[in-house]
Motif scaffolding. Structure first.
Motif, PDB file in Angstrom:
ATOM      1  N   ALA A  33       0.861  -1.165   0.000  1.00 44.81           N
ATOM      2  CA  ALA A  33       0.000   0.000   0.000  1.00 44.81           C
ATOM      3  C   ALA A  33       0.907   1.227   0.000  1.00 44.81           C
ATOM      4  CB  ALA A  33      -0.906   0.009   1.227  1.00 44.81           C
ATOM      5  N   GLY A  35       1.226   5.609   0.487  1.00 44.98           N
ATOM      6  CA  GLY A  35       0.603   6.792   1.070  1.00 44.98           C
ATOM      7  C   GLY A  35       1.375   8.047   0.748  1.00 44.98           C
ATOM      8  N   TRP A  36       0.670   9.160   0.860  1.00 41.07           N
ATOM      9  CA  TRP A  36       1.288  10.478   0.786  1.00 41.07           C
ATOM     10  C   TRP A  36       1.047  11.186   2.118  1.00 41.07           C
ATOM     11  CZ3 TRP A  36       4.425  12.346  -2.947  1.00 41.07           C
ATOM     12  CH2 TRP A  36       4.397  11.733  -4.202  1.00 41.07           C
ATOM     13  N   PHE A  47      -1.167  12.853   7.513  1.00 40.50           N
ATOM     14  CA  PHE A  47      -1.658  12.004   6.429  1.00 40.50           C
ATOM     15  C   PHE A  47      -2.375  12.841   5.384  1.00 40.50           C
ATOM     16  CE2 PHE A  47      -3.445   8.382   4.393  1.00 40.50           C
ATOM     17  CZ  PHE A  47      -4.780   8.668   4.132  1.00 40.50           C
ATOM     18  N   ALA A  50      -3.964   7.672   0.810  1.00 42.45           N
ATOM     19  CA  ALA A  50      -3.378   6.336   0.720  1.00 42.45           C
ATOM     20  C   ALA A  50      -4.124   5.543  -0.339  1.00 42.45           C
ATOM     21  CB  ALA A  50      -3.435   5.621   2.063  1.00 42.45           C
ATOM     22  N   THR A  58      -9.019   3.736  -1.897  1.00 40.87           N
ATOM     23  CA  THR A  58      -8.254   4.916  -1.518  1.00 40.87           C
ATOM     24  C   THR A  58      -8.825   5.528  -0.243  1.00 40.87           C
ATOM     25  OG1 THR A  58      -9.622   6.318  -2.936  1.00 40.87           O
ATOM     26  CG2 THR A  58      -7.577   5.477  -3.889  1.00 40.87           C
ATOM     27  N   CYS A  96       6.177  10.524  -0.031  1.00 44.20           N
ATOM     28  CA  CYS A  96       5.479   9.277  -0.295  1.00 44.20           C
ATOM     29  C   CYS A  96       6.066   8.206   0.609  1.00 44.20           C
ATOM     30  CB  CYS A  96       5.543   8.876  -1.768  1.00 44.20           C
ATOM     31  SG  CYS A  96       7.113   8.275  -2.354  1.00 44.20           S
ATOM     32  N   ASP A  99       3.813   0.921   2.634  1.00 42.56           N
ATOM     33  CA  ASP A  99       3.312   0.136   3.762  1.00 42.56           C
ATOM     34  C   ASP A  99       3.244  -1.326   3.344  1.00 42.56           C
ATOM     35  OD1 ASP A  99       0.226   0.331   5.759  1.00 42.56           O
ATOM     36  OD2 ASP A  99       1.980  -0.959   5.902  1.00 42.56           O
ATOM     37  N   LEU A 105      -5.160   0.997   4.518  1.00 45.94           N
ATOM     38  CA  LEU A 105      -5.049   2.404   4.143  1.00 45.94           C
ATOM     39  C   LEU A 105      -4.820   3.197   5.423  1.00 45.94           C
ATOM     40  CD1 LEU A 105      -8.031   2.483   1.641  1.00 45.94           C
ATOM     41  CD2 LEU A 105      -5.608   2.341   1.087  1.00 45.94           C
ATOM     42  N   TYR A 112       4.069   3.066   8.287  1.00 45.09           N
ATOM     43  CA  TYR A 112       4.738   2.944   6.999  1.00 45.09           C
ATOM     44  C   TYR A 112       6.195   2.560   7.168  1.00 45.09           C
ATOM     45  CZ  TYR A 112       0.540   4.653   4.806  1.00 45.09           C
ATOM     46  OH  TYR A 112      -0.751   4.757   4.354  1.00 45.09           O
TER      47      TYR A 112
END
Length: 125
Positions: A33, A35-36, A47, A50, A58, A96, A99, A105, A112
């Motif tokens: 997975a 994420g940003w 966060f 994701a 998402t 970025c 995970d 998510l 992460y």
């Protein structure tokens, strides 16, 4: 070990758009997975969005819902963050992250496993 490299940051006026890209150096990118997150000066990392390993699900922070879109291309080991209708409060370093829990998510940074070096996004007229 996974290396993540962000690109696409810059300076744009309020109301503008940017697309961030993140390239991952792993053959098993499809298992992560992604994420940003973002971090503004003097604030904690927060966060943003994701996406699951498949790209089918998402999750977004309330502050960016309807303006930002996360996507991924597993064939190219890439994840993207399309940012529209940008506001001055979106100014931050954007990271970025990967995970290993592929279907989740998660919103907490501690979940992460790997991080990029960050890309500066500045929204100013």
């Amino acid at each position: 070990q996974v290396q993540l490299v962000e690109s696409g940051g810059g300076l744009v006026p309020p109301g503008g758009s940017l697309r961030l890209s993140c390239a991952a150096s792993t053959r098993i990118f499809y298992m992560y997975a992604m994420g940003w997150f973002r971090q503004a000066p003097g604030k904690e990392r927060e966060f943003v969005a994701a996406i699951s390993y498949s790209g089918l699900t998402t999750n977004y922070a309330d502050s960016v819902k309807g303006r930002f879109t996360i996507s991924r291309d597993n064939a190219r080991n890439m994840v993207y963050l399309q940012m529209n209708t940008l506001k001055p409060e979106d100014t931050a370093v954007y990271y970025c992250a990967a995970d290993l829990n592929a279907g989740s998510l998660r919103v907490g940074p501690d979940a992460y496993d790997y991080w990029g070096q960050g890309a500066q996004v500045t929204i100013s007229s």
